[in-house]
Design a protein around this motif. Structure first.
Motif, mmCIF file in Angstrom:
data_model
loop_
_atom_site.group_PDB
_atom_site.id
_atom_site.type_symbol
_atom_site.label_atom_id
_atom_site.label_comp_id
_atom_site.label_asym_id
_atom_site.label_seq_id
_atom_site.Cartn_x
_atom_site.Cartn_y
_atom_site.Cartn_z
ATOM 1 N N MET A 92 0.838 -1.200 0.000
ATOM 2 C CA MET A 92 0.000 0.000 0.000
ATOM 3 C C MET A 92 0.869 1.244 0.000
ATOM 4 S SD MET A 92 -3.228 0.724 -0.137
ATOM 5 C CE MET A 92 -4.411 2.042 0.171
ATOM 6 N N ASP A 93 1.954 1.237 0.773
ATOM 7 C CA ASP A 93 2.870 2.381 0.798
ATOM 8 C C ASP A 93 3.434 2.639 -0.601
ATOM 9 O OD1 ASP A 93 2.390 2.421 3.483
ATOM 10 O OD2 ASP A 93 4.439 1.959 4.101
ATOM 11 N N LEU A 94 3.837 1.574 -1.288
ATOM 12 C CA LEU A 94 4.392 1.711 -2.641
ATOM 13 C C LEU A 94 3.367 2.315 -3.587
ATOM 14 C CD1 LEU A 94 6.685 1.063 -4.707
ATOM 15 C CD2 LEU A 94 5.516 -1.114 -5.105
ATOM 16 N N ILE A 95 2.131 1.828 -3.517
ATOM 17 C CA ILE A 95 1.068 2.342 -4.386
ATOM 18 C C ILE A 95 0.877 3.838 -4.154
ATOM 19 C CG2 ILE A 95 -1.409 2.253 -4.856
ATOM 20 C CD1 ILE A 95 -1.206 -0.788 -4.035
ATOM 21 N N LEU A 96 0.774 4.246 -2.884
ATOM 22 C CA LEU A 96 0.557 5.657 -2.559
ATOM 23 C C LEU A 96 1.733 6.512 -3.015
ATOM 24 C CD1 LEU A 96 -0.874 5.236 1.054
ATOM 25 C CD2 LEU A 96 -2.156 5.756 -1.001
ATOM 26 N N LYS A 98 4.046 5.956 -5.412
ATOM 27 C CA LYS A 98 4.186 6.075 -6.868
ATOM 28 C C LYS A 98 2.997 6.811 -7.493
ATOM 29 C CE LYS A 98 8.025 4.052 -6.457
ATOM 30 N NZ LYS A 98 9.231 4.937 -6.359
ATOM 31 N N ALA A 99 1.800 6.602 -6.959
ATOM 32 C CA ALA A 99 0.652 7.342 -7.476
ATOM 33 C C ALA A 99 0.849 8.842 -7.274
ATOM 34 C CB ALA A 99 -0.628 6.873 -6.782
ATOM 35 N N THR A 100 1.406 9.222 -6.127
ATOM 36 C CA THR A 100 1.685 10.638 -5.870
ATOM 37 C C THR A 100 2.730 11.169 -6.843
ATOM 38 O OG1 THR A 100 1.153 10.371 -3.519
ATOM 39 C CG2 THR A 100 2.474 12.285 -4.135
ATOM 40 N N GLU A 101 3.802 10.427 -7.042
ATOM 41 C CA GLU A 101 4.849 10.854 -7.980
ATOM 42 C C GLU A 101 4.286 11.027 -9.384
ATOM 43 O OE1 GLU A 101 8.160 8.208 -7.887
ATOM 44 O OE2 GLU A 101 8.372 8.319 -5.703
ATOM 45 N N LEU A 102 3.320 10.192 -9.748
ATOM 46 C CA LEU A 102 2.749 10.227 -11.092
ATOM 47 C C LEU A 102 1.643 11.262 -11.252
ATOM 48 C CD1 LEU A 102 2.698 6.391 -11.801
ATOM 49 C CD2 LEU A 102 4.049 8.096 -13.053
ATOM 50 N N ALA A 138 6.385 11.672 -0.506
ATOM 51 C CA ALA A 138 6.493 11.567 -1.970
ATOM 52 C C ALA A 138 6.420 12.937 -2.621
ATOM 53 C CB ALA A 138 5.393 10.656 -2.506
ATOM 54 N N CYS A 139 5.630 13.851 -2.055
ATOM 55 C CA CYS A 139 5.571 15.225 -2.572
ATOM 56 C C CYS A 139 6.905 15.931 -2.356
ATOM 57 C CB CYS A 139 4.446 16.006 -1.897
ATOM 58 S SG CYS A 139 2.784 15.546 -2.430
ATOM 59 N N GLU A 140 7.500 15.742 -1.190
ATOM 60 C CA GLU A 140 8.806 16.354 -0.913
ATOM 61 C C GLU A 140 9.822 15.934 -1.963
ATOM 62 O OE1 GLU A 140 8.759 16.818 3.977
ATOM 63 O OE2 GLU A 140 9.625 15.024 3.075
ATOM 64 N N GLN A 141 9.822 14.640 -2.286
ATOM 65 C CA GLN A 141 10.816 14.110 -3.222
ATOM 66 C C GLN A 141 10.525 14.508 -4.660
ATOM 67 O OE1 GLN A 141 10.083 11.333 -5.559
ATOM 68 N NE2 GLN A 141 12.099 11.721 -6.438
ATOM 69 N N SER A 142 9.248 14.496 -5.046
ATOM 70 C CA SER A 142 8.896 14.675 -6.457
ATOM 71 C C SER A 142 8.733 16.125 -6.878
ATOM 72 C CB SER A 142 7.597 13.910 -6.765
ATOM 73 O OG SER A 142 6.509 14.450 -6.029
ATOM 74 N N GLY A 143 8.751 17.046 -5.921
ATOM 75 C CA GLY A 143 8.620 18.454 -6.261
ATOM 76 C C GLY A 143 7.196 18.959 -6.327
ATOM 77 N N ILE A 232 -2.119 4.579 -14.245
ATOM 78 C CA ILE A 232 -1.939 6.030 -14.050
ATOM 79 C C ILE A 232 -0.890 6.564 -15.007
ATOM 80 C CG2 ILE A 232 -1.161 7.794 -12.422
ATOM 81 C CD1 ILE A 232 -2.316 5.882 -10.201
ATOM 82 N N ALA A 233 0.225 5.840 -15.124
ATOM 83 C CA ALA A 233 1.278 6.283 -16.043
ATOM 84 C C ALA A 233 0.754 6.340 -17.474
ATOM 85 C CB ALA A 233 2.483 5.350 -15.948
ATOM 86 N N ALA A 234 -0.008 5.314 -17.883
ATOM 87 C CA ALA A 234 -0.551 5.299 -19.241
ATOM 88 C C ALA A 234 -1.536 6.442 -19.460
ATOM 89 C CB ALA A 234 -1.220 3.951 -19.512
ATOM 90 N N LEU A 235 -2.414 6.679 -18.475
ATOM 91 C CA LEU A 235 -3.368 7.792 -18.593
ATOM 92 C C LEU A 235 -2.652 9.125 -18.694
ATOM 93 C CD1 LEU A 235 -6.078 6.640 -16.021
ATOM 94 C CD2 LEU A 235 -6.445 6.990 -18.476
#
Length: 243
Positions: A92-96, A98-102, A138-143, A232-235
């Motif tokens: 679940m952590d991974l999903i959240l 990566k979804a945030t990064e995307l 994830a927001c901190e890391q992804s900008g 998400i990446a494809a969309l």
């Protein structure tokens, strides 16, 4: 040099001097070893990055002064809500993350018939607080300067009714392929991803009754921690800002 971004849950303004939260101060001073007059970047989720500098550095606390404000324009033009069947622990952590990064805008953790994770009220509150920390990190890391909304865990009937825009369920047997959305004027959608046990027939009926349509992303069955990220990446490539 790329500066570390730190989340501060408080209003920020140029010229303001503030005491940094303990965890932020510890990271900046003890981990990154910043000193007085060193620069850092703060954000609070309002869509702005705030340049700041350390003005006091004690053993257990620190203060910073905000020196400039920079609006950040990196949110996707496609607003994606993710209805995610609750997965175990690190999945679940991974999903959240990566979804945030995307670029996902909203995440709704879902409890369904085949959910392997059972949460009482106390555990649900603790998991929600943890999930929100994962998203902020994830927001901190992804900008990202806007923080995706993470709702409390919802039973599927309630979650399905929260659909915004068009609703999609990944289904390798669906007649419509995700690539069929190419050129469609779509600025908001909701993507429903089942838990580790998948959606039950009853779950699918509830989602279809709420307006969700099947969408094919290749012929293979994807794990829950793969499906949402891939879709998400494809969309974002087809309709968002990754193209």
């Amino acid at each position: 040099m790329r500066l570390t971004r730190s989340f501060v849950n408080a209003p920020l303004a140029v010229g303001q001097r503030l005491t940094l939260p303990d965890d932020v101060a510890a990271h900046l001073l003890r981990v990154l070893r910043l000193q007085v007059d060193d620069a850092c970047v703060l954000f609070n989720g309002d869509g702005v990055d705030y340049d700041a500098r350390i003005v006091t550095a004690g053993k257990r606390d620190a203060q910073a002064e905000v020196t400039a404000a920079r609006p950040i324009h990196n949110e996707s033009p496609l607003r994606i809500s993710l209805l995610q069947g609750i997965a175990r622990g690190e999945k679940m952590d991974l999903i959240l993350q990566k979804a945030t990064e995307l670029g996902v805008a909203r995440i709704v953790p879902v409890m369904s018939e085949r959910s392997e994770v059972k949460l009482d009220a106390q555990r649900a509150d603790k998991r929600l607080a943890h999930w929100r920390e994962v998203v902020i990190s994830a927001c901190e890391q992804s900008g990202r300067a806007c923080i995706p909304e993470v709702l409390p865990p919802q039973p599927l009937p309630q979650a399905a009714g929260m659909r915004t825009g068009r609703g999609f369920i990944l289904d390798p047997l669906a007649t419509a392929a995700l690539t069929a959305l190419q050129g469609v004027a779509l600025r908001e959608c909701t993507l429903a991803i089942g838990p580790e046990g998948g959606w039950s027939p009853r779950d699918r009926e509830q989602l279809q009754a709420a307006g969700y349509a099947g969408l094919r992303l290749g012929p293979r069955i994807l794990r829950t921690e793969t499906a949402g990220i891939a879709a998400i990446a494809a969309l974002q490539v087809i309709l968002g800002d990754l193209g």
